[in-house]
Scaffold this motif. Structure first.
Motif, PDB file in Angstrom:
ATOM      1  N   THR A 193       0.828  -1.209   0.000  1.00 51.60           N
ATOM      2  CA  THR A 193       0.000   0.000   0.000  1.00 51.60           C
ATOM      3  C   THR A 193       0.859   1.254   0.000  1.00 51.60           C
ATOM      4  O   THR A 193       0.570   2.221  -0.721  1.00 51.60           O
ATOM      5  CB  THR A 193      -0.935   0.005   1.222  1.00 51.60           C
ATOM      6  N   GLU A 194       1.920   1.237   0.777  1.00 56.39           N
ATOM      7  CA  GLU A 194       2.809   2.407   0.831  1.00 56.39           C
ATOM      8  C   GLU A 194       3.472   2.643  -0.519  1.00 56.39           C
ATOM      9  O   GLU A 194       3.643   3.781  -0.958  1.00 56.39           O
ATOM     10  CB  GLU A 194       3.860   2.192   1.912  1.00 56.39           C
ATOM     11  N   ARG A 195       3.840   1.578  -1.206  1.00 57.40           N
ATOM     12  CA  ARG A 195       4.495   1.716  -2.508  1.00 57.40           C
ATOM     13  C   ARG A 195       3.509   2.186  -3.579  1.00 57.40           C
ATOM     14  O   ARG A 195       3.835   3.034  -4.415  1.00 57.40           O
ATOM     15  CB  ARG A 195       5.127   0.384  -2.917  1.00 57.40           C
ATOM     16  N   LEU A 196       2.286   1.645  -3.561  1.00 58.96           N
ATOM     17  CA  LEU A 196       1.317   1.971  -4.608  1.00 58.96           C
ATOM     18  C   LEU A 196       0.592   3.291  -4.360  1.00 58.96           C
ATOM     19  O   LEU A 196       0.198   3.963  -5.308  1.00 58.96           O
ATOM     20  CB  LEU A 196       0.274   0.850  -4.714  1.00 58.96           C
ATOM     21  N   ARG A 197       0.349   3.613  -3.100  1.00 56.52           N
ATOM     22  CA  ARG A 197      -0.443   4.788  -2.746  1.00 56.52           C
ATOM     23  C   ARG A 197      -1.736   4.827  -3.563  1.00 56.52           C
ATOM     24  O   ARG A 197      -2.015   5.764  -4.328  1.00 56.52           O
ATOM     25  CB  ARG A 197       0.360   6.076  -2.952  1.00 56.52           C
ATOM     26  N   PRO A 198      -2.597   3.820  -3.414  1.00 53.32           N
ATOM     27  CA  PRO A 198      -3.801   3.739  -4.249  1.00 53.32           C
ATOM     28  C   PRO A 198      -4.793   4.840  -3.932  1.00 53.32           C
ATOM     29  O   PRO A 198      -4.900   5.310  -2.795  1.00 53.32           O
ATOM     30  CB  PRO A 198      -4.371   2.367  -3.891  1.00 53.32           C
ATOM     31  N   ASP A 199      -5.538   5.231  -4.950  1.00 55.25           N
ATOM     32  CA  ASP A 199      -6.630   6.189  -4.762  1.00 55.25           C
ATOM     33  C   ASP A 199      -7.851   5.517  -4.148  1.00 55.25           C
ATOM     34  O   ASP A 199      -8.620   6.158  -3.418  1.00 55.25           O
ATOM     35  CB  ASP A 199      -7.027   6.804  -6.105  1.00 55.25           C
ATOM     36  N   VAL A 200      -8.025   4.233  -4.476  1.00 51.25           N
ATOM     37  CA  VAL A 200      -9.172   3.470  -3.992  1.00 51.25           C
ATOM     38  C   VAL A 200      -8.678   2.113  -3.516  1.00 51.25           C
ATOM     39  O   VAL A 200      -7.842   1.485  -4.164  1.00 51.25           O
ATOM     40  CB  VAL A 200     -10.224   3.262  -5.104  1.00 51.25           C
ATOM     41  N   VAL A 201      -9.225   1.661  -2.388  1.00 48.31           N
ATOM     42  CA  VAL A 201      -8.984   0.300  -1.914  1.00 48.31           C
ATOM     43  C   VAL A 201     -10.338  -0.375  -1.713  1.00 48.31           C
ATOM     44  O   VAL A 201     -11.219   0.164  -1.046  1.00 48.31           O
ATOM     45  CB  VAL A 201      -8.202   0.271  -0.584  1.00 48.31           C
ATOM     46  N   ILE A 202     -10.493  -1.552  -2.304  1.00 47.67           N
ATOM     47  CA  ILE A 202     -11.626  -2.417  -2.003  1.00 47.67           C
ATOM     48  C   ILE A 202     -11.078  -3.544  -1.131  1.00 47.67           C
ATOM     49  O   ILE A 202     -10.293  -4.372  -1.595  1.00 47.67           O
ATOM     50  CB  ILE A 202     -12.299  -2.996  -3.267  1.00 47.67           C
ATOM     51  N   GLU A 203     -11.446  -3.547   0.142  1.00 49.03           N
ATOM     52  CA  GLU A 203     -10.898  -4.489   1.103  1.00 49.03           C
ATOM     53  C   GLU A 203     -11.838  -5.679   1.218  1.00 49.03           C
ATOM     54  O   GLU A 203     -12.983  -5.533   1.622  1.00 49.03           O
ATOM     55  CB  GLU A 203     -10.723  -3.807   2.460  1.00 49.03           C
ATOM     56  N   ALA A 204     -11.340  -6.878   0.897  1.00 49.13           N
ATOM     57  CA  ALA A 204     -12.207  -8.055   0.849  1.00 49.13           C
ATOM     58  C   ALA A 204     -11.698  -9.203   1.705  1.00 49.13           C
ATOM     59  O   ALA A 204     -12.123 -10.349   1.517  1.00 49.13           O
ATOM     60  CB  ALA A 204     -12.372  -8.526  -0.602  1.00 49.13           C
ATOM     61  N   THR A 205     -10.786  -8.925   2.645  1.00 46.38           N
ATOM     62  CA  THR A 205     -10.287  -9.988   3.509  1.00 46.38           C
ATOM     63  C   THR A 205     -10.948  -9.995   4.879  1.00 46.38           C
ATOM     64  O   THR A 205     -11.116 -11.046   5.482  1.00 46.38           O
ATOM     65  CB  THR A 205      -8.764  -9.864   3.715  1.00 46.38           C
ATOM     66  N   GLY A 206     -11.283  -8.827   5.398  1.00 45.78           N
ATOM     67  CA  GLY A 206     -11.781  -8.741   6.764  1.00 45.78           C
ATOM     68  C   GLY A 206     -10.709  -8.965   7.803  1.00 45.78           C
ATOM     69  O   GLY A 206     -11.005  -9.041   8.997  1.00 45.78           O
ATOM     70  N   ALA A 207      -9.457  -9.044   7.400  1.00 45.61           N
ATOM     71  CA  ALA A 207      -8.346  -9.257   8.325  1.00 45.61           C
ATOM     72  C   ALA A 207      -7.948  -7.923   8.948  1.00 45.61           C
ATOM     73  O   ALA A 207      -7.554  -6.994   8.233  1.00 45.61           O
ATOM     74  CB  ALA A 207      -7.157  -9.885   7.604  1.00 45.61           C
ATOM     75  N   GLY A 208      -8.038  -7.819  10.268  1.00 52.36           N
ATOM     76  CA  GLY A 208      -7.793  -6.561  10.955  1.00 52.36           C
ATOM     77  C   GLY A 208      -6.484  -5.875  10.593  1.00 52.36           C
ATOM     78  O   GLY A 208      -6.473  -4.677  10.264  1.00 52.36           O
TER      79      GLY A 208
END
Length: 352
Positions: free
Chosen positions: A231-246
């Protein structure tokens, strides 16, 4: 007819049962069941952790990821015999809240909604089922093998719709998206991100099996690294989080680009304490105008968007998502995870 049934609250009660054939009402379709997707919610119900039977009954017909073919339709309606259809999962409560009354039953405020195959309504896990014409959605005929992916696609169609609506509170032209988790929800979220013209990246733990190849075939990029580093490398504009892992959730929240939007679709397990630098997370969200939102279920608008997305998708790619098909007679096998499973589907029409 045969149906996949369970006694909610009783683990080990999953069975293929003989139940009466359904009788369609005046405004209902009679549908031949073709296939049924199996997801985590179904497994929770089968383990006795979740679910409610219809009032006055012990057993619930399981299944909310439907696919069927119309046998009989009301005259003068929008459906005809032979149409490929899916049934919507949720229904508003009899005395609807403001959102339900406006067709936004996915945003129910009072929790008195019902759901096919989950909460107080029989599901679609039977060789015949009925559905109100207003809660059925027609699919492209070419999706007869893969239309069972419709319901999970509605979940991510809603997620992307929510992201778009939130983003448009100011100028919004996202370029890069990160999807965490390469299960069915994550892969379908990636599909819709690619269809939107975004540079899509998918993060998962595995380095082999079908998932990396499925991501590559989409034209997206696969990562099997630490979530914080990616995440730090990509710096995404949008994240769709589908793991539910805290840990993954907080890693992506902390690493988005300014004005980043994180949409949470994975349900986390409770009872697992996690150390978080809450001050840092809060500071980043405030100073970057960041947004974190949760998204669950879907309404009719999202079902139609999902139908359009599947119609445009590469059929061979969709077929590759279904890594195992199990006949209804051996339904219990579908609830045992295989090492390389992506999506497991029950066949209801006698074809394995």
């Amino acid at each position: 007819m045969r149906a996949l049934t369970v006694i909610p609250g009783h683990g080990g009660s999953l069975a293929v049962s003989e139940v009466p054939d359904p009788e369609p009402g005046e405004h209902e379709l009679l549908v031949e069941g073709l296939a049924l997707g199996v997801c985590g919610t179904d497994k929770e119900i089968a383990r006795g952790e979740y679910g409610w039977a219809p009032p006055g009954r012990d057993r619930l017909v399981l299944g909310h990821e439907s696919l069927g073919r119309v046998r009989r339709a009301p005259r003068g309606g929008d459906f005809a015999e032979g149409d490929l259809v899916v049934g919507v999962v949720r229904r508003p409560d009899p005395e609807p809240c403001g959102a339900c009354a406006r067709g936004q039953f996915d945003m129910c405020r009072n929790g008195r909604y019902t759901e096919r195959g989950i909460k107080e309504l029989d599901g679609y896990g039977s060789t015949l089922w009925t559905v109100e014409a207003d809660y059925a959605v027609r699919l492209d005929p070419g999706l007869h093998e893969t239309g069972v992916l419709m319901e999970p696609t509605t979940v991510v169609a809603k997620a992307w719709d929510e992201v778009q609506r939130v983003g448009e509170r100011a100028w919004f032209e996202p370029r890069r998206a990160l999807v965490t988790g390469a299960g069915p929800i994550g892969l379908l979220a990636a599909l819709l991100g690619v269809q939107r013209g975004l540079d899509v990246h998918v993060l998962d733990r595995v380095e082999d099996g079908p998932k990396p190849g499925l991501v590559s075939r989409l034209g997206a990029t696969y990562h099997a690294e630490d979530a914080a580093a990616v995440t730090e490398r990509l710096r995404p504009d949008v994240v769709i989080e589908a793991t539910g892992a805290g840990p993954v959730v907080f890693d992506v929240i902390s690493g988005t680009a300014p004005y980043g939007i994180v949409c949470l679709t994975g349900v986390s397990a409770t009872g697992r304490p996690l150390r978080v630098d809450a001050g840092s997370v809060n500071r980043d969200l405030v100073l970057d105008n960041g947004v974190v939102l949760g998204s669950v279920n879907a309404n009719l608008r999202h079902y139609r968007a999902a139908a359009d997305a599947l119609a445009k998708a590469d059929r061979s790619w969709l077929e590759a998502l279904i890594t195992r098909r199990v006949p209804l007679e051996r339904a219990k096998e579908a609830f045992d995870g295989g090492e390389d499973d992506v999506k497991v589907v029950l066949t209801l029409d006698g074809e394995g």
